[in-house]
Design a protein around this motif. Structure first.
Motif, PDB file in Angstrom:
ATOM      1  N   ALA A  22      49.637  50.334  38.563  1.00  0.00           N
ATOM      2  CA  ALA A  22      49.365  51.650  37.881  1.00  0.00           C
ATOM      3  C   ALA A  22      49.746  53.189  39.254  1.00  0.00           C
ATOM      4  N   ALA A  23      49.212  51.860  40.432  1.00  0.00           N
ATOM      5  CA  ALA A  23      49.177  53.217  41.550  1.00  0.00           C
ATOM      6  C   ALA A  23      50.982  53.058  41.556  1.00  0.00           C
ATOM      7  N   GLN A  80      42.504  40.843  37.000  1.00  0.00           N
ATOM      8  CA  GLN A  80      43.202  41.761  36.160  1.00  0.00           C
ATOM      9  C   GLN A  80      42.672  42.703  35.833  1.00  0.00           C
ATOM     10  N   GLY A  81      41.492  43.572  36.535  1.00  0.00           N
ATOM     11  CA  GLY A  81      41.510  44.510  37.137  1.00  0.00           C
ATOM     12  C   GLY A  81      42.282  45.376  38.198  1.00  0.00           C
ATOM     13  N   GLU A  82      42.413  44.375  39.625  1.00  0.00           N
ATOM     14  CA  GLU A  82      43.242  44.787  40.333  1.00  0.00           C
ATOM     15  C   GLU A  82      45.288  44.556  39.990  1.00  0.00           C
ATOM     16  N   LEU A  83      44.864  43.786  39.122  1.00  0.00           N
ATOM     17  CA  LEU A  83      46.875  43.648  38.836  1.00  0.00           C
ATOM     18  C   LEU A  83      46.923  44.675  38.152  1.00  0.00           C
ATOM     19  N   VAL A  84      46.279  45.396  37.076  1.00  0.00           N
ATOM     20  CA  VAL A  84      46.868  46.497  36.221  1.00  0.00           C
ATOM     21  C   VAL A  84      46.782  48.119  37.356  1.00  0.00           C
ATOM     22  N   HIS A  92      43.501  31.749  33.931  1.00  0.00           N
ATOM     23  CA  HIS A  92      44.640  31.716  34.686  1.00  0.00           C
ATOM     24  C   HIS A  92      44.201  32.603  35.782  1.00  0.00           C
ATOM     25  N   LEU A  93      44.119  33.987  35.496  1.00  0.00           N
ATOM     26  CA  LEU A  93      43.406  35.126  36.431  1.00  0.00           C
ATOM     27  C   LEU A  93      42.412  34.569  36.715  1.00  0.00           C
ATOM     28  N   ALA A  94      41.035  33.590  36.138  1.00  0.00           N
ATOM     29  CA  ALA A  94      39.795  33.149  36.788  1.00  0.00           C
ATOM     30  C   ALA A  94      40.035  32.704  37.948  1.00  0.00           C
ATOM     31  N   ARG A  95      41.100  31.956  38.070  1.00  0.00           N
ATOM     32  CA  ARG A  95      41.218  31.045  40.186  1.00  0.00           C
ATOM     33  C   ARG A  95      41.156  32.297  40.528  1.00  0.00           C
TER      34      ARG A  95
END
Length: 315
Positions: free
Chosen positions: A263-264, A255-259, A246-249
């Motif tokens: 984290a921020a 995924q890295g941006e979401l994490v 799903h994240l591939a859309r």
């Protein structure tokens, strides 16, 4: 997708016993799924018992927390899943049961027909609130009818989609699979255009959440980008889907941006595994993000570390 909901008033409230109504094979598959150990091949076996879904309704019954449902037809996969949920709780129920307390508030983003909305409503009780964001009219109508049937005045259905900014967004629907409805990138053909809000904006006008559940078929990042102030100021628990397909859309870096967004904001991410909550390894299908500064962090982590989650976390 097709839905028809019986408007007959419920004669008993949540908590009363009941049996599932629907094809015998579906009921047998539901009982089998609840009884078999969570090993590879279980879904294949129960799918074989269930058979091809030619039956179109009606279905009725109660979830394991006592919430009643009655649908005149079940052409949609989300509606068919309700029969199985008469025999076992939904896959992520333990998160709601552990995180939420009576009087709390939950935001259900991508609520669909409302399985987790109903579950959260039971956890927060009459003094709590559940804000159910579902922009597609048909599943939202089912959700509203189910809330009314169970007398859940704490449920607040809303037609807005949730994103990084306010405005509008296009959606693509999947006939017979309302749970797969997803946003389309700007410029692509959309079947439905709906208004959008952000969780930051919603929380300024309504009660802020203690738990946010996000299931928007790969667009979880947009939801979080529109909730940065809420995450910073309120530190609610966040339960979100992390399926790579799903994240591939959103592209390879989604995924890295979401994490990075979480984290921020100071959050730690935990996997929901068959052995319980885990803070390492490849991401599970759904993850739980918690802020160490949240007052309930330690007891929630301690409880869920011992709570097994099923391999299949879709329902």
């Amino acid at each position: 997708m097709t839905f028809a909901v019986s408007r007959t008033a419920a004669t008993t409230g949540p908590g009363a016993g009941g049996t599932a109504g629907g094809p015998l094979r579906w009921r047998a598959a539901g009982r089998l799924a609840a009884a078999l150990p969570d090993v590879r091949g279980r879904d294949r076996v129960t799918g074989w018992v269930r058979g091809t879904p030619r039956f179109t309704g009606p279905v009725h019954g109660r979830l394991t927390n006592g919430m009643a449902f009655e649908l005149a037809d079940c052409c949609d996969g989300s509606a068919r899943d309700l029969v199985e949920l008469c025999y076992r709780p939904p896959a992520l129920a333990a998160v709601f049961d552990t995180v939420l307390r009576p009087g709390d508030c939950c935001y259900d983003v991508g609520a669909n027909i409302g399985v987790y909305t109903l579950w959260a409503a039971g956890a927060v009780g009459r003094t709590g609130e559940v804000h159910a964001f579902e922009p597609v009219p048909e599943p939202r109508a089912v959700l509203a009818a189910l809330a009314a049937r169970n007398g859940l005045s704490q449920v607040r259905p809303t037609a807005w989609a949730v994103g990084a900014t306010t405005g509008t967004v296009g959606l693509r629907r999947h006939p017979g699979a309302s749970g797969l409805t997803h946003q389309v990138p700007a410029g692509d053909t959309a079947e439905l255009t709906v208004p959008t809000t952000t969780l930051d904006q919603h929380a300024t006008r309504h009660r802020p959440p203690d738990l946010i559940k996000i299931d928007v078929e790969g667009f979880e990042l947009e939801v979080l980008l529109g909730a940065t102030e809420l995450l910073r100021a309120r530190r609610p628990a966040v339960l979100l889907e992390m399926l790579p397909s799903h994240l591939a859309r959103r592209g390879g870096r989604a995924q890295g941006e979401l994490v990075g967004v979480l984290a921020a904001a100071g959050y730690r991410l935990f996997n929901l595994t068959r052995r319980g909550l885990a803070g390492q390894g490849e991401f599970s299908a759904n993850v739980l993000a918690l802020h160490p500064g949240w007052a309930r962090f330690d007891p929630v982590v301690a409880a869920l570390r011992r709570t097994p989650f099923p391999r299949n976390q879709t329902t």
